[in-house]
Scaffold this motif. Structure first.
Motif, short mmCIF file in Angstrom:
data_model
loop_
_atom_site.label_atom_id
_atom_site.label_comp_id
_atom_site.label_asym_id
_atom_site.label_seq_id
_atom_site.Cartn_x
_atom_site.Cartn_y
_atom_site.Cartn_z
N THR A 1 1.45 -2.53 10.60
CA THR A 1 1.02 -1.62 9.55
C THR A 1 2.20 -1.29 8.65
O THR A 1 3.36 -1.31 9.10
N PRO A 2 1.96 -0.97 7.39
CA PRO A 2 3.08 -0.73 6.47
C PRO A 2 3.68 0.66 6.64
O PRO A 2 2.96 1.64 6.87
N PRO A 3 5.01 0.78 6.54
CA PRO A 3 5.65 2.11 6.58
C PRO A 3 5.42 2.85 5.25
O PRO A 3 5.12 2.23 4.23
N ARG A 4 5.61 4.14 5.28
CA ARG A 4 5.32 4.96 4.10
C ARG A 4 6.14 4.55 2.88
O ARG A 4 5.67 4.64 1.75
N GLU A 5 7.37 4.11 3.11
CA GLU A 5 8.26 3.86 1.97
C GLU A 5 7.81 2.73 1.06
O GLU A 5 8.26 2.63 -0.08
N ARG A 58 -6.21 -7.10 3.31
CA ARG A 58 -6.97 -5.96 2.77
C ARG A 58 -8.45 -6.25 2.91
O ARG A 58 -8.94 -7.27 2.43
N ILE A 98 4.38 2.01 0.58
CA ILE A 98 2.98 2.24 0.19
C ILE A 98 2.92 2.79 -1.23
O ILE A 98 3.62 3.74 -1.59
N GLY A 99 2.06 2.15 -2.03
CA GLY A 99 1.84 2.62 -3.40
C GLY A 99 2.91 2.26 -4.40
O GLY A 99 2.89 2.72 -5.53
N ALA A 141 -1.34 -0.84 0.23
CA ALA A 141 -2.07 0.40 0.51
C ALA A 141 -1.86 0.79 1.97
O ALA A 141 -1.51 -0.05 2.82
N ALA A 142 -2.09 2.05 2.29
CA ALA A 142 -1.88 2.54 3.65
C ALA A 142 -2.78 1.87 4.66
O ALA A 142 -2.44 1.76 5.85
N THR A 143 -3.94 1.40 4.22
CA THR A 143 -4.90 0.77 5.13
C THR A 143 -4.68 -0.74 5.27
O THR A 143 -5.41 -1.39 6.02
N ASP A 144 -3.70 -1.29 4.56
CA ASP A 144 -3.43 -2.72 4.65
C ASP A 144 -2.71 -3.07 5.95
O ASP A 144 -2.09 -2.22 6.59
#
Length: 231
Positions: free
Chosen positions: A168-172, A196, A174-175, A210-213
């Protein structure tokens, strides 16, 4: 005269003419490999000495044979020498594994893969001249160990110190367009693809995660494992 029991509607010699592989030893590893080859459209000649195992694969492989793979005459009668690729998947009998591999080399099969159950076993196979030696149990153990330690969904070691990880992707990241995240200079890894809504796509510098990717990252083993642990 060599003795063996044949199952299947095709002549092994005719199978060898097509894109095909002979798999010797139909235990868990050999069976899984043979069935996966069949699923991909490759014709498979399976050989095993156990009648129950052979019966269980009857109808699942192009041709399955109950035979002793340590007998050169048997391999010749089954036209094994005409195959370009062979897999020695025997795991329970190291002597049979090594002897079978040596016979395949003697028959001149150019592409031989052999299962090894230990490092010394693998070294013997390599000394014989087997170009592809695999360690299914050892490799799976290492793979699971990496998964257990982190939050990775899958881990594939490509070489001595390089791996692909699904996580899962880390916050840094995302977006933010990947080109602006400085992942490679900061973490030494590359995000190569993302999933996705069940669809995998290659990444570009403009890709926004995205956070859900789910992402696929590549890099040095320690670096991809550390990156997968970021929150």
């Amino acid at each position: 005269m060599a003795k063996f029991t044949l199952f299947g509607s095709h002549d092994p010699a005719r199978i060898a003419e097509a894109e095909s592989v002979v798999v010797i030893g139909l235990g868990r590893f050999g069976s899984s490999l043979a069935l996966e080859l069949m699923e991909s459209g490759t014709e498979v000649l399976g050989i095993d000495g156990d009648e129950d195992i052979v019966q269980a694969h009857n109808g699942l492989l192009t041709h399955v044979v109950r035979a002793d793979s340590t007998k050169e005459e048997t391999l010749r009668q089954l036209s094994v020498s005409e195959f370009s690729s062979a897999v020695v998947a025997i795991g329970g009998d190291i002597q049979a594994n090594i002897l079978t591999a040596s016979l395949l080399l003697k028959l001149g099969i150019p592409n031989i893969w052999a299962k090894a159950v230990s490092d010394p076993h693998g070294e013997i196979l390599q000394q014989l001249g087997v170009s592809h030696v695999v360690y299914p149990e050892k490799d799976m153990g290492k793979r699971v160990a990496h998964l257990v330690r982190g939050v990775m969904q899958d881990y594939i070691e490509i070489g001595e110190n390089f791996a692909l990880v699904k996580t899962t992707p880390p916050r840094e990241i995302i977006g933010v367009p990947l080109g602006k995240t400085r992942i490679r200079p900061n973490h030494g890894v590359t995000v190569t693809a993302f999933n996705r809504d069940g669809v995998w796509s290659y990444t570009t510098l403009e890709t926004v995660i995205a956070a859900t990717d789910i992402i696929l990252i590549a890099g040095e083993s320690k670096r991809v494992e550390a990156f997968s642990r970021l929150i």
